[in-house]
Write an enzyme that holds these catalytic residues in place. Structure first.
Site, PDB file in Angstrom:
ATOM      1  N   LYS A 194       0.843  -1.195   0.000  1.00  8.63           N
ATOM      2  CA  LYS A 194       0.000   0.000   0.000  1.00  8.63           C
ATOM      3  C   LYS A 194       0.886   1.256   0.000  1.00  8.63           C
ATOM      4  CE  LYS A 194      -3.630  -2.595   0.150  1.00  8.63           C
ATOM      5  NZ  LYS A 194      -3.043  -3.886  -0.229  1.00  8.63           N
TER       6      LYS A 194
HETATM    7  C1  LIG Z   1      -9.275  -4.351  -1.458  1.00  8.46           C
HETATM    8  C2  LIG Z   1      -8.554  -4.927  -0.280  1.00  8.46           C
HETATM    9  N1  LIG Z   1      -9.233  -5.163   0.853  1.00  8.46           N
HETATM   10  C3  LIG Z   1      -8.625  -5.656   1.954  1.00  8.46           C
HETATM   11  C4  LIG Z   1      -7.274  -5.938   1.946  1.00  8.46           C
HETATM   12  C5  LIG Z   1      -6.654  -6.512   3.191  1.00  8.46           C
HETATM   13  O1  LIG Z   1      -5.722  -5.643   3.743  1.00  8.46           O
HETATM   14  P1  LIG Z   1      -4.731  -6.160   4.905  1.00  8.46           P
HETATM   15  O2  LIG Z   1      -3.631  -6.898   4.232  1.00  8.46           O
HETATM   16  O3  LIG Z   1      -4.261  -4.907   5.575  1.00  8.46           O
HETATM   17  O4  LIG Z   1      -5.527  -7.015   5.817  1.00  8.46           O
HETATM   18  C6  LIG Z   1      -6.525  -5.701   0.807  1.00  8.46           C
HETATM   19  C7  LIG Z   1      -5.083  -5.989   0.794  1.00  8.46           C
HETATM   20  O5  LIG Z   1      -4.450  -6.068  -0.228  1.00  8.46           O
HETATM   21  C8  LIG Z   1      -7.175  -5.182  -0.349  1.00  8.46           C
HETATM   22  O6  LIG Z   1      -6.502  -4.940  -1.477  1.00  8.46           O
END
Ligand SMILES: Cc1ncc(COP(=O)(O)O)c(C=O)c1O
Length: 389
Positions: A194
């Protein structure tokens, strides 16, 4: 297929698809926390939350361990559980659906707009049933979903909107930053792919005081008096645990990194936007490629720069990615289609998600990171142009 000729020398350095930018300021901030005697959720997390809510322009920011746990908490705080349905896109990272499934509810997949990769409001409305309890909107790879239309539908059916803004820090919609309360709650990710990273981590934003208070308790075992408050108390304070809670805390080590990254965010965003504009300028003449489309009321953060193959391609998506890899250029397939993974596979979704199926088969993500040089970007551009020849 003979046009897909690799021209790699063993000494050409690998261009990664993404790379976080961590410098001396982040290192020093971590060192300070390590030496402070308080390394889990504490004063740095509180400071990061204040800085984050000031940046977004919302009343509350609640730091958690990931966007997945943020989404799960957001759903639980709406009372969502077994027997309920939550509508979301299938074209998303699987965490979107997993967060719904983890509450016992069922994700219902809606198709997307072929240009923006975000939820198609018309198709979504046809999926609402008496069991629908929320709409989980994703701002996919950093481009805002069509919130006006989606909010109108949600209001018509008295459904809350939860925003999966995992990829959308710094993204804009109608001149507002994503995370301001268009929906009730937005959830961000700080995973290293990110734009702002804390290693792992997430943030929930909302304008609702009571909801924020509940989320703060739930992320920390639902304890009524936080450990920081007890630590600072001058009279004995005893906590109670009035409902089932979780350990979804962010650490002060992570928050210290986050504070520095937040300070650097405007620079990160400007650099990514400049590089994305440069890609589009250089690639739009390739007839078999479709560059990203950005509606006039949206500001993309270019969390990812995704291309799509159109007609007359000189190879399959995977063969083109392989050609680039042989020139030490790393790419990734399109955003996944969740309904094609084992836990969610069904003929219902395969038949009803034709746009999702097409995009997931034809899209691929190019390298883009804050410190990418123009020379490296030119290597990617030249490699794509040489496939055309
Ligand atoms: C659209 C979306 N939602 C949720 C997530 C989950 O994020 P995290 O890895 O911080 O749990 C991601 C991670 O890539 C994502 O791209």
């Amino acid at each position: 297929m003979s046009t897909l000729v690799a021209a790699t020398t063993p000494t050409t350095p690998m261009i990664p698809v993404a790379r976080p930018s961590i410098g001396e300021r982040e290192e020093l901030a971590v060192l300070e926390v390590l030496r402070s005697g308080w390394i889990t959720q504490g004063p740095r997390v509180a400071e990061f939350e204040r800085a984050f809510s000031a940046y977004i322009g919302c009343r509350h920011a609640i730091a958690v361990s990931s966007c997945t746990t943020a989404l799960r908490l957001a759903l639980l705080a709406q009372g969502i559980g077994p027997g309920d349905e939550v509508i979301c896109p299938s074209l998303s990272f699987i965490a979107t659906a997993n967060s719904i499934a983890s509450t016992g509810a069922t994700p219902i997949f809606a198709d997307i707009d072929p240009e923006t990769y975000n939820l198609d409001p018309l198709q979504l409305e046809s999926l609402i049933t008496e069991r629908t309890r929320a709409i989980l909107i994703v701002h996919q790879i950093g481009l805002a979903a069509e919130m006006n239309a989606l909010s109108a539908i949600a209001q018509r059916h008295s459904l809350p909107i939860i925003e999966d803004a995992a990829c959308a820090i710094g993204s804009g919609y109608n001149n507002e930053l994503i995370g301001r309360p268009i929906g009730r709650i937005a959830c961000f990710s700080f995973h290293p792919r990110k734009i702002l990273t804390t290693g792992e981590g997430g943030m929930i934003t909302t304008d609702e005081d009571e909801l924020a208070e509940r989320l703060r308790r739930l992320r920390q075992h639902a304890m009524s008096v936080s450990d920081v408050a007890r630590h600072n108390a001058r009279t004995i304070a005893t906590e109670t645990y009035d409902e089932v809670g979780y350990n979804y805390r962010m650490t002060d080590i992570q928050a210290a990194i986050g504070l520095v990254q937040l300070d650097r965010l405007p620079g990160f965003l400007a650099r990514r936007r400049a590089l994305a504009a440069r890609y589009t300028q250089a690639l739009q003449s390739i007839s078999w490629l479709e560059c990203p489309t950005v509606p006039a009321n949206c500001e993309h953060n270019y969390q990812s720069y995704m291309l799509r193959l159109t007609d007359g391609t000189p190879g399959t998506r995977d063969s083109i990615m392989q050609t680039l890899l042989e020139q030490n250029i790393s790419t990734r397939r399109s955003i996944m289609a969740i309904h094609r993974e084992a836990p969610y596979r069904s003929t219902r979704w395969e038949a009803s998600l034709s746009v999702t199926n097409r995009i997931t088969e034809t899209g691929f993500i190019l390298p883009l990171y804050h410190e990418m040089t123009e020379e490296d970007q030119d290597r990617v551009v030249d490699a794509l142009h040489s496939i055309q020849l």
